[in-house]
Design a protein around this motif. Structure first.
Motif, mmCIF file in Angstrom:
data_model
loop_
_atom_site.group_PDB
_atom_site.id
_atom_site.type_symbol
_atom_site.label_atom_id
_atom_site.label_comp_id
_atom_site.label_asym_id
_atom_site.label_seq_id
_atom_site.Cartn_x
_atom_site.Cartn_y
_atom_site.Cartn_z
ATOM 1 N N THR A 102 2.362 1.925 -3.411
ATOM 2 C CA THR A 102 1.142 2.287 -3.953
ATOM 3 C C THR A 102 0.669 3.477 -4.451
ATOM 4 O O THR A 102 1.060 4.671 -4.972
ATOM 5 C CB THR A 102 -0.359 1.170 -4.053
ATOM 6 O OG1 THR A 102 0.239 -0.151 -4.784
ATOM 7 C CG2 THR A 102 -0.811 1.753 -5.183
ATOM 8 N N ASN A 103 1.218 4.563 -2.865
ATOM 9 C CA ASN A 103 0.187 5.598 -2.040
ATOM 10 C C ASN A 103 1.729 6.224 -2.784
ATOM 11 O O ASN A 103 1.828 7.407 -3.403
ATOM 12 C CB ASN A 103 0.412 5.912 -1.102
ATOM 13 C CG ASN A 103 -0.924 5.024 -0.491
ATOM 14 O OD1 ASN A 103 -1.763 4.797 -0.860
ATOM 15 N ND2 ASN A 103 -0.639 4.554 0.715
ATOM 16 N N ASP A 104 3.387 5.991 -2.974
ATOM 17 C CA ASP A 104 4.431 6.737 -3.216
ATOM 18 C C ASP A 104 3.886 7.025 -4.434
ATOM 19 O O ASP A 104 4.688 8.090 -5.446
ATOM 20 C CB ASP A 104 5.469 5.614 -2.960
ATOM 21 C CG ASP A 104 5.994 5.954 -1.443
ATOM 22 O OD1 ASP A 104 5.018 6.837 -1.085
ATOM 23 O OD2 ASP A 104 6.730 4.893 -1.208
ATOM 24 N N LEU A 108 0.759 -0.834 0.157
ATOM 25 C CA LEU A 108 0.228 -0.208 -0.408
ATOM 26 C C LEU A 108 1.079 1.020 -0.028
ATOM 27 O O LEU A 108 0.193 2.694 -0.695
ATOM 28 C CB LEU A 108 -1.453 -0.099 1.080
ATOM 29 C CG LEU A 108 -1.564 1.308 1.374
ATOM 30 C CD1 LEU A 108 -2.730 1.065 0.366
ATOM 31 C CD2 LEU A 108 -2.574 0.732 2.726
ATOM 32 N N ARG A 109 2.145 1.424 0.854
ATOM 33 C CA ARG A 109 2.813 2.186 0.638
ATOM 34 C C ARG A 109 3.348 2.685 -0.803
ATOM 35 O O ARG A 109 3.699 3.729 -1.048
ATOM 36 C CB ARG A 109 4.334 2.290 2.073
ATOM 37 C CG ARG A 109 3.504 2.630 3.192
ATOM 38 C CD ARG A 109 5.124 2.486 4.069
ATOM 39 N NE ARG A 109 5.627 1.143 4.487
ATOM 40 C CZ ARG A 109 5.075 0.370 5.141
ATOM 41 N NH1 ARG A 109 4.245 0.407 6.053
ATOM 42 N NH2 ARG A 109 5.767 -0.834 4.962
ATOM 43 N N MET A 150 1.303 7.465 -6.505
ATOM 44 C CA MET A 150 0.442 7.825 -6.949
ATOM 45 C C MET A 150 0.864 8.581 -6.599
ATOM 46 O O MET A 150 0.511 9.898 -7.614
ATOM 47 C CB MET A 150 -1.107 7.081 -6.512
ATOM 48 C CG MET A 150 -1.515 5.904 -6.981
ATOM 49 S SD MET A 150 -3.157 6.168 -5.260
ATOM 50 C CE MET A 150 -3.736 6.701 -5.866
ATOM 51 N N LEU A 151 1.319 9.520 -5.364
ATOM 52 C CA LEU A 151 1.714 10.580 -5.149
ATOM 53 C C LEU A 151 2.673 11.100 -6.515
ATOM 54 O O LEU A 151 3.128 11.854 -6.898
ATOM 55 C CB LEU A 151 2.332 10.781 -3.689
ATOM 56 C CG LEU A 151 2.737 12.025 -3.316
ATOM 57 C CD1 LEU A 151 2.357 13.234 -3.529
ATOM 58 C CD2 LEU A 151 3.888 11.942 -2.089
#
Length: 380
Positions: A72-74, A69-70, A76-77
């Motif tokens: 993926t979030n990175d 999840l981290r 996306m950011l």
């Protein structure tokens, strides 16, 4: 009274049955020798190990999910940042294109002043600039017709200022050199003055040393004269003492010179500084007294030796008595030990006979398995 069929409350019976089942399971765990090792519940420990492993696996899976999840979030950011930069870049390009299309300098109102276009209006003012008012302010600083003259005037002013600064710098350098020369002269004067003072100080020290030398010489002469006078006095005193000793009664050795009258009723006293020895009668009296003292001392020693022999005899008698008592005590102890050994042997025989009676006559029944089941029937 009407008969009402009420539901039977069997919760107490269920609780009793549940406690009995728990007690039976507990007894099975505790009294089972195969499953019990040093008081440990192996089944419970194995179950706890399995639960711990499952819990660790779940934590690992959760950690992997959190990591994914981290990531993926990175991603996306980063994608959103790239999109934002791209949109900002496109906006800037659109703004530049808009300015190039609709805000050109050639289309502005003051294009004839700011742009050097062909056919621009040339200014020709016949009225002096000082007579123009605020409403006629069409020419600003840097845009008037006398710009070249003003620049030449400014350059001349700058040259004059530079020349004045150079002159000031030269004057300051000359003044500093003059100050350095004055300081050098002052230092030379101080050196000369210090050298003069040092010479005067050396002269004063030389005079002081000379005066001190003269004073020490006079003191040495006075001390030499005083010592010479003292030696003469000591020599005369020594001669007088020698003359007195030669002529005195000390060297003439007169026995009468050593005796002098004492206080009334005490006879004559001997002067120790003039006494020259005893007479033969006095020496004989002293020898007789010493012999008498020697005989008395010998009698005392003989009496002491007799007392010591008597004391030694008494000590030997006491030692013999003590040895005899110790021998009797050892004999009595040996007799007591022999009696104790006999008594112990008799007790051992009686105990052996009693044990044989218990083993062969009284305890003839062997315990069965049912005998051991009556112990440890409860887990509490």
């Amino acid at each position: 009274m009407y008969k009402v069929d009420l539901p039977v409350d069997n919760s107490e019976a269920l609780a009793v049955e549940r406690r009995r089942a728990a007690e039976a399971a507990r007894q099975g765990r505790i009294f089972n020798a195969r499953n019990r090792v040093m008081g440990l519940d192996l089944q419970t420990l194995d179950r706890q190990v399995v639960e711990r492993r499952e819990r660790d696996e779940v934590q690992k899976e959760c950690q992997k999910a959190y990591d994914a999840l981290r990531v993926t979030n990175d991603q996306m950011l980063e994608q959103s940042q790239r999109e934002e930069e791209e949109s900002r870049r496109e906006l800037m390009q659109d703004l530049v294109r808009y300015r190039d299309t609709y805000q050109r300098p050639e289309d502005s109102r003051d294009a004839d002043l700011t742009c050097n276009r062909q056919g621009a209006l040339e200014l020709n003012l016949s009225i002096p600039e000082s007579q123009l008012g605020p409403a006629s302010m069409k020419v600003f600083k840097g845009e008037d017709l006398g710009e070249n003259e003003r620049r030449r005037a400014q350059m001349g002013e700058n040259e004059r200022q530079l020349r004045a600064q150079r002159e000031d710098t030269d004057k300051l350098r000359h003044w500093q050199k003059h100050q350095e020369l004055l300081q050098d002269k002052h230092l030379v004067q101080q050196d000369l003055r210090s050298a003069l003072l040092q010479d005067l100080e050396e002269e004063g020290k030389r005079a002081e040393r000379l005066a001190l030398t003269n004073f020490n010489q006079s003191l040495a002469q006075e001390r030499a004269a005083r010592e010479r006078k003292e030696r003469e006095l000591n020599h005369s005193a020594a001669l007088s003492e020698i003359r007195h000793m030669v002529t005195s009664d000390l060297l003439t050795e007169r026995p009468e010179a050593a005796e002098r009258p004492a206080w009334p009723g005490q006879g004559r006293r001997v002067m120790t500084d003039r006494w020259r020895g005893m007479t033969s009668e006095q020496h004989s009296a002293i020898l007789r007294e010493q012999e008498q003292q020697r005989l008395e001392r010998e009698k005392q020693r003989e009496a002491k030796r007799q007392r010591e022999r008597a004391w030694e005899q008494e000590c030997m008698e006491q030692a013999r008595t003590l040895q005899e008592e110790e021998r009797r005590g050892r004999e009595m102890e040996r007799q007591r030990r022999m009696e104790m050994d006999k008594y112990n042997q008799q007790l051992a025989q009686e105990q052996q006979q009693h044990q044989q009676y218990l083993d062969k006559q009284l305890s003839t029944n062997q315990p069965t398995a049912h005998y051991f089941t009556q112990f440890n029937t409860s887990s509490r």
